[in-house]
Design a protein around this motif. Structure first.
Motif, PDB file in Angstrom:
ATOM      1  N   ILE A 236       3.882  -0.504   8.957  1.00  0.00           N
ATOM      2  CA  ILE A 236       3.849  -0.537   7.496  1.00  0.00           C
ATOM      3  C   ILE A 236       4.288  -1.928   7.050  1.00  0.00           C
ATOM      4  N   GLU A 237       3.536  -2.500   6.109  1.00  0.00           N
ATOM      5  CA  GLU A 237       3.856  -3.839   5.611  1.00  0.00           C
ATOM      6  C   GLU A 237       5.240  -3.836   4.970  1.00  0.00           C
ATOM      7  N   GLU A 238       6.015  -4.826   5.265  1.00  0.00           N
ATOM      8  CA  GLU A 238       7.363  -4.988   4.699  1.00  0.00           C
ATOM      9  C   GLU A 238       8.232  -3.763   4.913  1.00  0.00           C
ATOM     10  N   THR A 257      -9.957   2.386   6.761  1.00  0.00           N
ATOM     11  CA  THR A 257      -9.694   1.435   5.667  1.00  0.00           C
ATOM     12  C   THR A 257      -8.558   1.862   4.758  1.00  0.00           C
ATOM     13  N   PHE A 258      -8.110   3.091   4.856  1.00  0.00           N
ATOM     14  CA  PHE A 258      -6.928   3.522   4.097  1.00  0.00           C
ATOM     15  C   PHE A 258      -6.253   4.658   4.840  1.00  0.00           C
ATOM     16  N   ILE A 313      -1.027  -1.376   8.418  1.00  0.00           N
ATOM     17  CA  ILE A 313      -1.894  -2.367   9.056  1.00  0.00           C
ATOM     18  C   ILE A 313      -2.746  -1.701  10.137  1.00  0.00           C
ATOM     19  N   ASN A 314      -4.044  -1.910  10.053  1.00  0.00           N
ATOM     20  CA  ASN A 314      -4.926  -1.400  11.109  1.00  0.00           C
ATOM     21  C   ASN A 314      -4.650  -2.191  12.389  1.00  0.00           C
ATOM     22  N   LYS A 320      -5.246  -4.775   5.869  1.00  0.00           N
ATOM     23  CA  LYS A 320      -4.279  -4.012   5.075  1.00  0.00           C
ATOM     24  C   LYS A 320      -4.924  -2.712   4.593  1.00  0.00           C
ATOM     25  N   MET A 321      -4.284  -1.593   4.832  1.00  0.00           N
ATOM     26  CA  MET A 321      -4.832  -0.291   4.409  1.00  0.00           C
ATOM     27  C   MET A 321      -3.901   0.338   3.382  1.00  0.00           C
ATOM     28  N   PRO A 322      -4.372   0.566   2.156  1.00  0.00           N
ATOM     29  CA  PRO A 322      -3.522   1.224   1.156  1.00  0.00           C
ATOM     30  C   PRO A 322      -3.119   2.621   1.624  1.00  0.00           C
ATOM     31  N   VAL A 323      -1.874   3.000   1.363  1.00  0.00           N
ATOM     32  CA  VAL A 323      -1.377   4.319   1.778  1.00  0.00           C
ATOM     33  C   VAL A 323      -1.350   5.250   0.567  1.00  0.00           C
TER      34      VAL A 323
END
Ligand code: ANZ
Ligand code: ZN
Length: 863
Positions: A236-238, A257-258, A313-314, A320-323
């Motif tokens: 997960i980003e950040e 993609t998500f 992140i894939n 970047k994939m929105p959650v």
């Protein structure tokens, strides 16, 4: 002998005889092979319906037949006596569930006895009695001690105005059945049985259930729902956290993609916390709380979700994939998180369309280029990989394993198996059920009741609450107890009761020795009688009841109580009993006695509008197309009612109710009756023929052959998939031939052969129509009861050497088939054809214009 067949004069007499002689009492007898026949026990609703009559008649034929074949038969009956209808009825009639249940049991028992079923009534069980449910409380404690019964938070339906938990049946379109308010999902701690511990075994052994219908084992497998795939971790980003998904399609990873999380997923709140999205997320979660999102309902729901504000992140593409939190992601399945691949999964496709998310094609059929922009639906078929880095070009089947292996090597994932089957939630916030034998103590936690204090008695005289909720939590004398461990006087009993599926998961084992007081079961009896050789019931129980029974048998096996794993060797699921529905434009569905026949056709009694007859539907209260078994018993008697149910269709098929059909059954039994009075003087005092077939000639020889053939045919039809309808047809043919013996009385051996044929007929009919068979056997006079006779044996040498099937047509349409000796003449074939009720129906009394006979093949009657 009475000239006329009068079932009302004979049926109750024989029922009394069987009861008095304990004709169907079962005791262990190791000198004989055993046979355990069981029909699914009924819920004591108060009245049996035609579906019961059919189910139990099928079982009764098998039980009686097996007994005649020399088996030691166990054929018990009882009552699945806990459950909600008793509570509802008690509220609306101001009685008590116990009183209501016991009086229904009495009423239904009278009905079952009127049908002459060969039950061993001394083994009757009612599951609401404490000597029964005591033992499931006992087993519950054993399971608790082994960690096989455990507590977990789970959803219940909750109605705020009524302040009560609602059963699923009490929720109608998301609203409370009583007050119509929106039902909410509330979280409560509840008891579960760890059926998932046995899931692989339950699945594998479906392969060995060769005596079950294929469609039922398929339903079991699908319900278990094994999926093989991989678990993949996404950074997960950040955030130091990761999201783990379960996927059956690691080959599509480059196209993810998500991400969609179940609304209950713990990351949903933590990822959105403090972000702009937080408020929207909360609103969404509130809304979802009112949806019934059981896994079985999820496909019906409109897919919706909310962006959490976070990205993962894939691992393949670094994208970047929105959650999202999304309603179609289920917390109880896999890991509660879905990597969404909108180009190759339809749910993801729909979701991406709605929220304008990117699609990337990664699987493509050979010789075709899919366009992510213009595709109208997800592409889910096989193909080869595109846009997939080093894996591009690979066959997608191979890529599943290749990508899973790659991820494992990188420490990003693992191969994994997931099952759709969840642990079995058995807590019910209901009154009329077996109390859960657990106690909550502030100092000791959750403690089982002491074994010597079992059963935990359900107070049978509790006053039911207006709102339909359980009265148990308010009953101090029930609820307040001492802690069995530390003596704390302020401990409280669990006030939930067990799912009624628990009772039906082991009653068939308890039947082996139902009043055993030394334990849940008596090992010797169970070892002798189990497994059930033939189980019979409705296909509506093909999933849960059978799966839970298979599981519970294993729990008992693991506890050392039984030696078997599978409880039901053979299973028969009978078809439904159907009838046309009748509709008036004004009054909608009509009962049949609300219809008047007029010259212009049937009209409604109330408004005289013409009535239209609709489709064949399962008999039901709401469709008003039911037939009351009591009325049939009053009018025709048990044997005719049974015969109709058996003759109208093979057991697995749906049966169409028809008044002509039951009239036909009645006519046939009258013919059977008259054949004996007709030949009584001739055969009285004579012996049944036992000489050789060659000593006979002409019609007498033909009859002897036919009788032997019929014995063979009926036995084979019963053995071979319970073809009762064709078995009965064969007896009908024999009866018809017996009528053609008139004028042959002087022929050599005629009395002996006629006697042999009539005796055979009576014995062959005994499993189907036991009362008339007993009565006729009494006339034939060897002083014994048909219920104790052996099945007749045919003589191989007397079988018709060459038998052919002659097709009977009326006006060129197939209406019947006759099994005839080779080269039968036209006159005999015609006579027999005209006796056939199917053919008779189509001739309908009209004069015959022409008869065409093609020897050994066909008879066409033109009217
Ligand atoms: C990516 C993917 C791509 C998937 C694709 C399918 C097709 P079965 O076969 O029924 O086991 N899934 C996983 N966990 C889920 C959950 N908790 N709630 C809802 N859906 C979930 O289904 C497995 C697939 O269901 C998984 O494979 C996952 O979507 C989804 F082209 O992953 B799949
Ligand atoms: Zn305590």
């Amino acid at each position: 002998m009475d000239k006329n067949y009068r079932p009302e004069m004979i049926e109750s007499k024989w029922q009394g005889f069987w009861e008095e002689k304990s004709s169907f009492k079962s005791v262990i007898d190791k000198t004989k092979p055993k046979y355990y026949v069981l029909e699914m026990f009924p819920y004591p609703s108060g009245k049996i319906h035609m579906g019961h009559v059919r189910n139990y008649t099928i079982g009764d034929v098998i039980a009686r037949y097996k007994k005649m074949k020399g088996f030691n038969v166990l054929h018990p009956m009882g009552w699945d006596a806990f459950g909600m209808p008793a509570e509802n009825a008690a509220i609306s009639n101001n009685t008590h569930p116990a009183a209501w249940t016991y009086s229904n049991i009495e009423a239904m028992k009278v009905q079952l006895k009127r049908l002459g079923f060969s039950y061993d009534w001394q083994k009757e069980i009612a599951t609401c009695k404490s000597d029964y449910y005591k033992w499931e409380q006992w087993l519950f404690i054993k399971m608790f001690e082994k960690g096989m019964a455990y507590r977990k938070e789970s959803h219940v339906n909750w109605c705020d105005p009524c302040q009560t938990v609602l059963a699923n049946e009490q929720v109608e379109d998301g609203e409370c059945w009583r007050c119509g308010n929106q039902v909410r999902q509330k979280r409560l701690d509840q008891w579960f049985f760890r059926i998932t511990d046995h899931v692989e075994e339950l699945l594998q052994e479906c392969d060995n259930l060769t005596g079950w219908p294929e469609k039922v084992t398929t339903m079991q497998r699908n319900w278990i729902g094994k999926s093989v795939g991989a678990r993949i971790r996404f950074a997960i980003e950040e955030s130091p956290e990761t999201i783990e998904v379960f996927t059956t399609r690691p080959d599509t990873l480059f196209g993810a993609t998500f991400m969609c999380l179940a609304p209950e997923h713990p990351l949903v709140l933590s990822l959105s916390s403090g972000k702009e999205t937080e408020a929207d997320v909360k609103v969404f979660l509130e809304k979802i709380a009112t949806q019934d999102r059981s896994s079985r309902n999820i496909d019906m729901l409109e897919k919706e979700g909310v962006f959490t504000g976070a990205y993962c992140i894939n691992p393949m593409t670094g994208r970047k994939m929105p959650v999202f939190a999304a309603n179609f992601a289920l917390m109880e399945y896999g890991t509660g998180a879905v990597m969404s691949v909108p180009a190759h999964d339809q749910r993801d496709f729909d979701f991406a369309l709605k929220y304008n998310l990117e699609r990337i094609v990664v699987i493509q059929p050979k010789g075709e280029t899919l366009d992510a922009e213009t595709m109208k639906a997800a592409y889910t078929a096989p193909g080869f990989l595109v846009n997939s880095g080093d894996f591009t070009g690979m066959d997608n089947k191979d890529a599943q394993d290749a990508i899973a292996t790659y991820l494992k090597d990188k420490g990003l994932g693992d191969k994994a198996v997931t099952y759709r089957l969840r642990d079995w939630g058995i807590s019910r916030q209901r009154y009329w059920g077996s109390p859960i034998p657990m106690i909550h103590c502030d100092s000791c936690g959750i403690v089982p009741e002491k074994i010597e204090n079992l059963p935990v008695l359900l107070p049978e005289d509790a006053q039911l609450l207006e709102n339909g909720g359980s009265p148990l939590p308010a009953l101090d004398f029930f609820k307040k107890v001492q802690c069995p461990k530390c003596g704390n006087p302020d401990a409280v009993r669990d006030t939930d009761t067990m799912d009624t599926f628990v009772e039906s998961s082991w009653y068939f084992i308890r039947y082996c020795n139902p009043f055993c007081t030394t334990g849940m079961i008596d090992r010797e009896s169970v070892d002798y009688w189990m497994p059930v050789d033939q189980y019979i019931g409705g296909v509506e129980h093909a999933i849960l009841h059978l799966l839970y029974s298979r599981y519970f048998t294993r729990v008992m096996r693991d506890e050392g109580l039984v030696g078997i794993s599978e409880p039901f060797d053979k299973l028969l699921t009978q078809g439904m009993v159907c009838r046309e529905t009748m509709t008036c434009p004004e009054h909608k569905f009509l009962y049949y006695d609300e219809i008047v026949q007029t010259e212009s056709g049937p009209v409604c009694k109330m408004c005289s509008s013409p009535v239209t007859s609709g489709r064949l539907e399962k008999m039901s209260k709401s469709k008003k197309n039911g037939v009351d078994p009591d009325k049939m018993l009053d009018k025709y008697g048990a044997d005719t009612t049974r015969l109709f149910c058996l003759f109208a269709a093979p057991p697995e098929r749906d049966l169409e109710w028809s008044d002509q059909g039951i009239e036909g059954a009645d006519r046939f039994l009258n013919r059977v009756w008259r054949i004996i009075s007709r030949y009584y003087d001739l055969i009285n005092g004579k012996k049944s023929y036992s000489g050789s077939v060659d000593a006979l000639s002409g019609k007498v020889q033909e009859l002897f052959r036919k009788a032997n053939f019929t014995i063979k045919k009926v036995g084979e039809d019963i053995e071979n998939r319970y073809q009762f309808n064709t078995a009965i047809s064969a007896v009908m043919e024999l009866v018809n031939l017996l009528y053609l013996m008139e004028g042959e009385e002087e022929a050599p051996f005629a009395p002996e052969v006629i006697r042999f044929s009539i005796e055979s007929m009576t014995l062959l009919l005994a499993p189907f129509v036991p009362h008339i068979s007993e009565e006729l056997w009494a006339f034939l006079g060897d002083g014994s009861s048909v219920s104790a006779k052996a099945w007749p044996v045919y003589r191989e040498d007397a079988l018709v050497a060459d038998e052919v099937t002659v097709v009977v047509q009326v006006n060129g349409k197939l209406r019947g088939k006759l099994n005839m000796p080779l080269d039968s003449d036209e006159e005999t074939v015609k006579k027999l054809a005209l006796e056939d009720p199917q053919v008779e129906k189509f001739i309908d009394g009209k004069p015959l214009k022409k008869v065409i006979y093609v020897k050994n093949k066909l008879l066409n009657i033109v009217v």
